[in-house]
Each structure stands twice: as C-alpha cells, then as structure tokens.
Write a protein that holds these residues in place. Structure first.
Motif, PDB file in Angstrom:
ATOM      1  N   LEU A 183       8.214   3.010  -2.812  1.00 57.21           N
ATOM      2  CA  LEU A 183       7.394   4.224  -2.841  1.00 57.21           C
ATOM      3  C   LEU A 183       6.219   4.101  -1.870  1.00 57.21           C
ATOM      4  CD1 LEU A 183       7.371   5.026  -6.671  1.00 57.21           C
ATOM      5  CD2 LEU A 183       8.697   6.156  -4.861  1.00 57.21           C
ATOM      6  N   PHE A 184       5.642   2.899  -1.792  1.00 58.41           N
ATOM      7  CA  PHE A 184       4.592   2.662  -0.794  1.00 58.41           C
ATOM      8  C   PHE A 184       5.147   2.855   0.621  1.00 58.41           C
ATOM      9  CE2 PHE A 184       2.067   0.096  -3.964  1.00 58.41           C
ATOM     10  CZ  PHE A 184       0.915   0.866  -3.881  1.00 58.41           C
ATOM     11  N   LEU A 185       6.358   2.365   0.850  1.00 60.01           N
ATOM     12  CA  LEU A 185       6.970   2.518   2.170  1.00 60.01           C
ATOM     13  C   LEU A 185       7.225   3.993   2.476  1.00 60.01           C
ATOM     14  CD1 LEU A 185       8.023   1.224   4.734  1.00 60.01           C
ATOM     15  CD2 LEU A 185      10.217   0.866   3.575  1.00 60.01           C
ATOM     16  N   ALA A 186       7.724   4.745   1.501  1.00 63.68           N
ATOM     17  CA  ALA A 186       7.951   6.181   1.699  1.00 63.68           C
ATOM     18  C   ALA A 186       6.632   6.898   2.006  1.00 63.68           C
ATOM     19  CB  ALA A 186       8.622   6.788   0.460  1.00 63.68           C
ATOM     20  N   ALA A 187       5.588   6.532   1.285  1.00 61.77           N
ATOM     21  CA  ALA A 187       4.276   7.124   1.540  1.00 61.77           C
ATOM     22  C   ALA A 187       3.790   6.765   2.939  1.00 61.77           C
ATOM     23  CB  ALA A 187       3.269   6.654   0.492  1.00 61.77           C
ATOM     24  N   ALA A 188       4.007   5.515   3.348  1.00 64.55           N
ATOM     25  CA  ALA A 188       3.603   5.076   4.687  1.00 64.55           C
ATOM     26  C   ALA A 188       4.306   5.894   5.763  1.00 64.55           C
ATOM     27  CB  ALA A 188       3.892   3.585   4.865  1.00 64.55           C
ATOM     28  N   ILE A 189       5.580   6.184   5.546  1.00 64.14           N
ATOM     29  CA  ILE A 189       6.347   6.978   6.514  1.00 64.14           C
ATOM     30  C   ILE A 189       5.788   8.396   6.598  1.00 64.14           C
ATOM     31  CG2 ILE A 189       8.600   8.032   6.957  1.00 64.14           C
ATOM     32  CD1 ILE A 189       9.796   5.417   5.646  1.00 64.14           C
ATOM     33  N   LEU A 190       5.577   9.025   5.458  1.00 61.81           N
ATOM     34  CA  LEU A 190       5.068  10.402   5.450  1.00 61.81           C
ATOM     35  C   LEU A 190       3.664  10.477   6.052  1.00 61.81           C
ATOM     36  CD1 LEU A 190       6.369  11.629   1.978  1.00 61.81           C
ATOM     37  CD2 LEU A 190       7.317  12.127   4.250  1.00 61.81           C
ATOM     38  N   LEU A 191       2.837   9.489   5.770  1.00 62.15           N
ATOM     39  CA  LEU A 191       1.481   9.468   6.332  1.00 62.15           C
ATOM     40  C   LEU A 191       1.511   9.240   7.846  1.00 62.15           C
ATOM     41  CD1 LEU A 191      -0.184   7.458   3.465  1.00 62.15           C
ATOM     42  CD2 LEU A 191      -0.834   9.781   4.168  1.00 62.15           C
ATOM     43  N   GLU A 192       2.448   8.423   8.308  1.00 62.19           N
ATOM     44  CA  GLU A 192       2.594   8.195   9.755  1.00 62.19           C
ATOM     45  C   GLU A 192       3.037   9.481  10.444  1.00 62.19           C
ATOM     46  OE1 GLU A 192       4.789   7.375  13.409  1.00 62.19           O
ATOM     47  OE2 GLU A 192       5.801   7.755  11.515  1.00 62.19           O
ATOM     48  N   VAL A 193       3.951  10.210   9.818  1.00 66.08           N
ATOM     49  CA  VAL A 193       4.400  11.488  10.372  1.00 66.08           C
ATOM     50  C   VAL A 193       3.232  12.467  10.418  1.00 66.08           C
ATOM     51  CG1 VAL A 193       5.897  13.484   9.938  1.00 66.08           C
ATOM     52  CG2 VAL A 193       6.825  11.170   9.757  1.00 66.08           C
ATOM     53  N   PRO A 202      -8.099  17.858  13.488  1.00 65.59           N
ATOM     54  CA  PRO A 202      -6.878  17.062  13.693  1.00 65.59           C
ATOM     55  C   PRO A 202      -7.165  15.676  14.272  1.00 65.59           C
ATOM     56  CG  PRO A 202      -6.572  19.287  14.552  1.00 65.59           C
ATOM     57  CD  PRO A 202      -8.021  19.138  14.195  1.00 65.59           C
ATOM     58  N   SER A 203      -8.203  15.556  15.091  1.00 61.52           N
ATOM     59  CA  SER A 203      -8.567  14.254  15.655  1.00 61.52           C
ATOM     60  C   SER A 203      -9.008  13.290  14.565  1.00 61.52           C
ATOM     61  CB  SER A 203      -9.681  14.414  16.689  1.00 61.52           C
ATOM     62  OG  SER A 203      -9.255  15.205  17.774  1.00 61.52           O
ATOM     63  N   ILE A 204      -9.788  13.768  13.625  1.00 59.40           N
ATOM     64  CA  ILE A 204     -10.234  12.936  12.503  1.00 59.40           C
ATOM     65  C   ILE A 204      -9.055  12.596  11.598  1.00 59.40           C
ATOM     66  CG2 ILE A 204     -11.640  12.898  10.404  1.00 59.40           C
ATOM     67  CD1 ILE A 204     -13.689  14.637  11.984  1.00 59.40           C
ATOM     68  N   LEU A 205      -8.233  13.609  11.296  1.00 61.79           N
ATOM     69  CA  LEU A 205      -7.082  13.393  10.416  1.00 61.79           C
ATOM     70  C   LEU A 205      -6.092  12.390  10.995  1.00 61.79           C
ATOM     71  CD1 LEU A 205      -6.376  16.983   9.081  1.00 61.79           C
ATOM     72  CD2 LEU A 205      -7.369  15.039   7.850  1.00 61.79           C
ATOM     73  N   PHE A 218      -4.874   9.512   8.556  1.00 58.26           N
ATOM     74  CA  PHE A 218      -3.468   9.374   8.187  1.00 58.26           C
ATOM     75  C   PHE A 218      -2.886   8.035   8.649  1.00 58.26           C
ATOM     76  CE2 PHE A 218      -3.153  14.224   8.115  1.00 58.26           C
ATOM     77  CZ  PHE A 218      -3.198  14.274   6.729  1.00 58.26           C
ATOM     78  N   TYR A 219      -3.223   7.606   9.860  1.00 57.25           N
ATOM     79  CA  TYR A 219      -2.700   6.323  10.335  1.00 57.25           C
ATOM     80  C   TYR A 219      -3.280   5.153   9.537  1.00 57.25           C
ATOM     81  CZ  TYR A 219       0.359   7.583  14.165  1.00 57.25           C
ATOM     82  OH  TYR A 219       1.419   8.055  14.892  1.00 57.25           O
ATOM     83  N   ALA A 220      -4.551   5.199   9.208  1.00 49.29           N
ATOM     84  CA  ALA A 220      -5.144   4.134   8.392  1.00 49.29           C
ATOM     85  C   ALA A 220      -4.474   4.072   7.017  1.00 49.29           C
ATOM     86  CB  ALA A 220      -6.655   4.350   8.244  1.00 49.29           C
ATOM     87  N   ALA A 221      -4.255   5.232   6.417  1.00 48.33           N
ATOM     88  CA  ALA A 221      -3.586   5.279   5.115  1.00 48.33           C
ATOM     89  C   ALA A 221      -2.134   4.802   5.233  1.00 48.33           C
ATOM     90  CB  ALA A 221      -3.644   6.697   4.550  1.00 48.33           C
ATOM     91  N   SER A 222      -1.479   5.147   6.324  1.00 49.07           N
ATOM     92  CA  SER A 222      -0.102   4.708   6.540  1.00 49.07           C
ATOM     93  C   SER A 222      -0.017   3.194   6.642  1.00 49.07           C
ATOM     94  CB  SER A 222       0.467   5.352   7.816  1.00 49.07           C
ATOM     95  OG  SER A 222       1.767   4.861   8.071  1.00 49.07           O
ATOM     96  N   PHE A 223      -0.901   2.587   7.441  1.00 48.42           N
ATOM     97  CA  PHE A 223      -0.880   1.131   7.572  1.00 48.42           C
ATOM     98  C   PHE A 223      -1.235   0.445   6.257  1.00 48.42           C
ATOM     99  CE2 PHE A 223      -1.468   1.853  12.277  1.00 48.42           C
ATOM    100  CZ  PHE A 223      -0.218   1.355  12.625  1.00 48.42           C
ATOM    101  N   THR A 224      -2.107   1.058   5.489  1.00 46.46           N
ATOM    102  CA  THR A 224      -2.462   0.505   4.183  1.00 46.46           C
ATOM    103  C   THR A 224      -1.245   0.512   3.254  1.00 46.46           C
ATOM    104  OG1 THR A 224      -4.756   1.219   4.427  1.00 46.46           O
ATOM    105  CG2 THR A 224      -3.990   0.748   2.178  1.00 46.46           C
ATOM    106  N   ALA A 225      -0.566   1.646   3.188  1.00 50.28           N
ATOM    107  CA  ALA A 225       0.625   1.747   2.339  1.00 50.28           C
ATOM    108  C   ALA A 225       1.726   0.803   2.835  1.00 50.28           C
ATOM    109  CB  ALA A 225       1.127   3.189   2.303  1.00 50.28           C
ATOM    110  N   LEU A 226       1.897   0.700   4.154  1.00 51.24           N
ATOM    111  CA  LEU A 226       2.887  -0.222   4.713  1.00 51.24           C
ATOM    112  C   LEU A 226       2.557  -1.660   4.324  1.00 51.24           C
ATOM    113  CD1 LEU A 226       5.374  -0.714   6.510  1.00 51.24           C
ATOM    114  CD2 LEU A 226       3.823  -0.760   8.476  1.00 51.24           C
ATOM    115  N   THR A 227       1.293  -2.025   4.361  1.00 52.19           N
ATOM    116  CA  THR A 227       0.874  -3.370   3.978  1.00 52.19           C
ATOM    117  C   THR A 227       1.214  -3.664   2.518  1.00 52.19           C
ATOM    118  OG1 THR A 227      -0.899  -3.330   5.612  1.00 52.19           O
ATOM    119  CG2 THR A 227      -1.118  -4.923   3.822  1.00 52.19           C
TER     120      THR A 227
END
Length: 110
Positions: free
Chosen positions: A5-15, A32-35, A39-48
């Motif tokens: 589920l963390f991996l799925a969240a990481a994928i959606l956040l990366e997208v 969008p620049s801030i987001l 989103f990338y920080a949250a994606s890497f966190t979930a991937l970790t």
C-alpha cells in the motif's frame, strides 16, 4: 501487505508530482511548483517505507515502471498527447518488464 500500500501510494504521489511539473509551466506557476516538491517528497517517503519489506529491485522497478505507464496514460487522456503504435508498444514493454521482474522473484524464491 501494508508495504504494498505504501508502494501504491508512492506511485500515485509520483504521478501527481509529475503532473504538477507539467502544470508548473517551467516553475512559472506557484501552486503547481510547490505541489511538485510536496508530492515528490511524499512519494519518496512512502517508497522508503515500502522498502522495509519489499526488495529494492522489485519496489523501484514497480514504482518507476507503473509510474511511467500511468504518466503516459495521463498524457494521452488529460493532456491530449497523440497515441502512436510505438508509444503503445513501449508502455506494454514496460508493464511486461515489471511483471517479469516480479515473476523472477517468485520463481527464484521457491
């Protein structure tokens, strides 16, 4: 199961981060620049967190491959990018590669 589920969240956040990158128009639009970074920080966190139980080779391949395929679909459906035979075949090859690596892990661990 939670690690997938963390991996799925990481994928959606990366997208979401990649879509924000497109919408930022080269960092000329503030939100969008801030987001993009959020989103990338949250994606890497979930991937970790997913890497606690999923092998790095599998997690990163799934993250990158599924994310790439989803972004290609977003480009086609939302940004009206052209659908070509080469693009379609390439997306299929990405998906086959992700499945192949996942199957390899299953077969070699038996």
């Amino acid at each position: 199961m939670i690690h997938w589920l963390f991996l799925a969240a990481a994928i959606l956040l990366e997208v979401a981060g990649t879509v924000s990158m497109k919408l930022s128009e080269g960092f000329t639009r503030l939100l969008p620049s801030i987001l993009l970074f959020v989103f990338y920080a949250a994606s890497f966190t979930a991937l970790t967190f997913s890497l606690k139980r999923i092998d790095l080779s599998i997690a990163y391949t799934v993250w990158a491959g599924v994310g790439t395929a989803l972004i290609a679909l977003v480009g086609i459906l939302y940004f009206r990018e052209p659908v070509t035979m080469m693009k379609t075949m390439s997306i299929c090859l990405i998906i086959m590669g992700v499945v192949g690596l996942s199957l390899d892990k299953t077969v070699t661990s038996v």
